[in-house]
Design an enzyme around this catalytic site. Structure first.
Site, PDB file in Angstrom:
ATOM      1  CE  LYS A  58       0.870   1.232   4.523  1.00  0.00           C
ATOM      2  NZ  LYS A  58       1.721   2.357   4.915  1.00  0.00           N
ATOM      3  CG  ASP A 108      -0.279   0.196   8.937  1.00  0.00           C
ATOM      4  OD1 ASP A 108      -1.046   1.017   9.465  1.00  0.00           O
ATOM      5  OD2 ASP A 108       0.814   0.499   8.425  1.00  0.00           O
TER       6      ASP A 108
HETATM    7  O1  C5P Z   1       0.751  -1.468  15.728  1.00  0.00           O
HETATM    8  P1  C5P Z   1       2.191  -1.574  15.386  1.00  0.00           P
HETATM    9  O2  C5P Z   1       2.878  -2.724  16.087  1.00  0.00           O
HETATM   10  O3  C5P Z   1       2.458  -1.559  13.919  1.00  0.00           O
HETATM   11  O4  C5P Z   1       2.861  -0.248  15.931  1.00  0.00           O
HETATM   12  C1  C5P Z   1       4.240  -0.119  16.172  1.00  0.00           C
HETATM   13  C2  C5P Z   1       4.485   1.115  17.003  1.00  0.00           C
HETATM   14  O5  C5P Z   1       4.193   2.301  16.262  1.00  0.00           O
HETATM   15  C3  C5P Z   1       3.606   1.232  18.240  1.00  0.00           C
HETATM   16  O6  C5P Z   1       4.185   0.566  19.334  1.00  0.00           O
HETATM   17  C4  C5P Z   1       3.562   2.725  18.474  1.00  0.00           C
HETATM   18  O7  C5P Z   1       4.741   3.173  19.127  1.00  0.00           O
HETATM   19  C5  C5P Z   1       3.600   3.288  17.077  1.00  0.00           C
HETATM   20  N1  C5P Z   1       2.242   3.604  16.545  1.00  0.00           N
HETATM   21  C6  C5P Z   1       1.596   4.733  17.015  1.00  0.00           C
HETATM   22  N2  C5P Z   1       0.342   5.027  16.547  1.00  0.00           N
HETATM   23  C7  C5P Z   1      -0.233   4.263  15.583  1.00  0.00           C
HETATM   24  C8  C5P Z   1       0.426   3.118  15.087  1.00  0.00           C
HETATM   25  C9  C5P Z   1       1.669   2.814  15.602  1.00  0.00           C
HETATM   26  O8  C5P Z   1       2.113   5.459  17.889  1.00  0.00           O
HETATM   27  N3  C5P Z   1      -1.437   4.614  15.117  1.00  0.00           N
END
Ligand code: C5P
Length: 296
Positions: free
Chosen positions: A13, A136
C-alpha cells in the site's frame, strides 16, 4: 507443491494522506489516513504440515518474530488448532519501507490459514485477529482505496482512487525500530485535524476528481529534517517537476503518482548515484490482481 497448498498474494500500500491527530492515553497515535493498494505484492504459500515452519527468500525474515508466524501461533492458541503449516514467503515488497509489506503478509497468512485449517472465520473475525498483531493489518482485508482511522484498525472502504502508475523510491537507510522511533519524533506542530483526508474521502464518494496537491503525510517534514538520505532522494525527485513527491507511511519510501508508464520509467534515472531501490508499479482496485511489474 502439495495439491492442498494454499497461495495468497499480499499487496503493498501507499498512504495517499496520513494525518496524525494526537497521542492517545494508550501510547498510540490517533490517525486519519487514506490508504491505496498497489499491484506490487509478496506471494505466500501454505502447505499442510505437522509443524509450523517459514522459509523466505530474504533469510533474515525467517525468524520467530515474523508477523506471518505470529499470526499462525495466535490462531493456534486462540482456537486450539494442533495442525501446522509449511509456509513460504516470496518477498517483493521492500522491507520496513512504509509500504505495509509485513502487515500485508500477516493479513495474507490469516486468510490462508483460515482456508488451510478450515476455521470458518468471518472477515470481521480475521480483521480482529489482524488488529491484535499490528495497527496496519486490518486495511489488507479490504485493499483498494480506504479511509483508515483510530490507530489504523477502523477501515472504511471507498470508491477507487483513479488509476495511476506509481514510482516507488526506497532510500536504503536503517532506522532502528522504525515505526516507533518515527512516531516518537512527531511533535504537536505536525498534528492535524483530519479535515484534508475527509475532504478527499468526500470527493471520492461524490465521484469527483482529487488533485494530487491535496495529498500529504505528517511524517514527511520529520524525515526531511532528520534523514539526509531521504532528503537527497526527495531533492532529486523534485527534478521530475511535473509531479508531487509523496511519502508512504512512516517512510522511508517516497513516491510519485504518474499518468503513464513512460513517465514512471523515467524516475529511476533521476536517482542515479543515490543508494535507493526504485520500483515501478500501479495502483490496484479490489477486483484487479495484476502481477508485480519488473524494475526498469
Ligand atoms: O501497531 P504496530 O505494532 O504496527 O505499531 C508499532 C508502534 O508504532 C507502536 O508501538 C507505536 O509506538 C507506534 N504507533 C503509534 N500510533 C499508531 C500506530 C503505531 O504510535 N497509530
Amino acid at each position: 507443491m502439495s495439491h492442498d497448498a494454499v497461495t495468497e498474494y499480499a499487496h503493498a500500500k501507499v498512504n495517499l494522506t496520513l494525518e496524525i491527530l494526537g497521542k492517545r492515553p494508550d501510547g498510540y497515535h490517533e490517525i486519519v489516513s487514506l490508504m491505496q493498494a498497489l499491484a506490487l505484492h509478496d506471494t505466500l504459500t501454505f502447505a499442510p504440515a505437522g509443524d509450523l515452519t517459514l522459509r523466505c527468500n530474504v533469510s533474515e525474515l525467517a525468524v520467530q518474530g515474523n508477523l506471518v508466524l505470529r499470526a499462525a501461533r495466535l490462531l493456534q492458541t486462540e482456537l486450539g488448532v494442533s495442525k501446522g503449516a509449511a509456509i513460504t514467503l516470496e518477498k517483493s515488497i521492500p522491507i520496513a519501507a512504509g509500504l505495509g509489506g509485513g502487515s500485508s503478509d500477516c493479513a495474507a497468512a490469516l486468510r490462508a490459514l483460515n482456508r488451510l485449517w478450515s476455521l470458518g472465520l468471518s472477515l470481521e473475525q480475521l480483521t480482529d485477529f489482524g488488529a491484535k498483531l499490528g495497527s496496519d493489518v486490518p486495511f489488507f482485508f479490504h485493499g483498494g482505496t480506504a479511509l483508515v482511522e483510530g490507530r489504523g484498525e477502523k477501515v472504511t472502504p471507498l470508491p477507487s482512487f483513479p488509476f495511476y502508475w506509481v514510482a516507488l523510491v526506497t532510500p536504503r537507510v536503517l532506522i532502528a525500530d522504525k515505526t516507533t522511533t518515527l512516531y516518537g519524533k512527531i511533535t504537536p506542530s505536525e498534528y492535524a485535524s483530519g479535515k484534508a483526508t475527509r475532504l478527499i474521502a468526500e470527493l471520492l464518494l461524490r465521484g469527483e476528481t482529487v488533485d494530487a496537491s491535496l495529498l500529504s503525510n505528517a511524517f514527511l517534514p520529520v524525515l526531511l529534517r532528520e534523514n539526509d538520505a531521504v532528503r537527497a532522494c526527495w531533492d532529486r525527485m523534485q527534478l521530475a517537476r511535473a509531479r508531487q513527491v509523496l511519502l508512504s507511511g512512516s517512510g522511508p519510501t517516497l513516491y510519485s503518482l504518474l499518468d503513464n508508464e513512460e513517465e514512471a520509467r523515467s524516475i529511476p534515472a533521476l536517482l542515479m548515484g543515490l543508494d535507493a531501490e526504485v520500483l515501478v508499479t500501479t495502483t490496484t482496485s479490489l477486483e484487479e490482481i495484476p502481477g508485480i511489474l519488473p524494475d526498469s
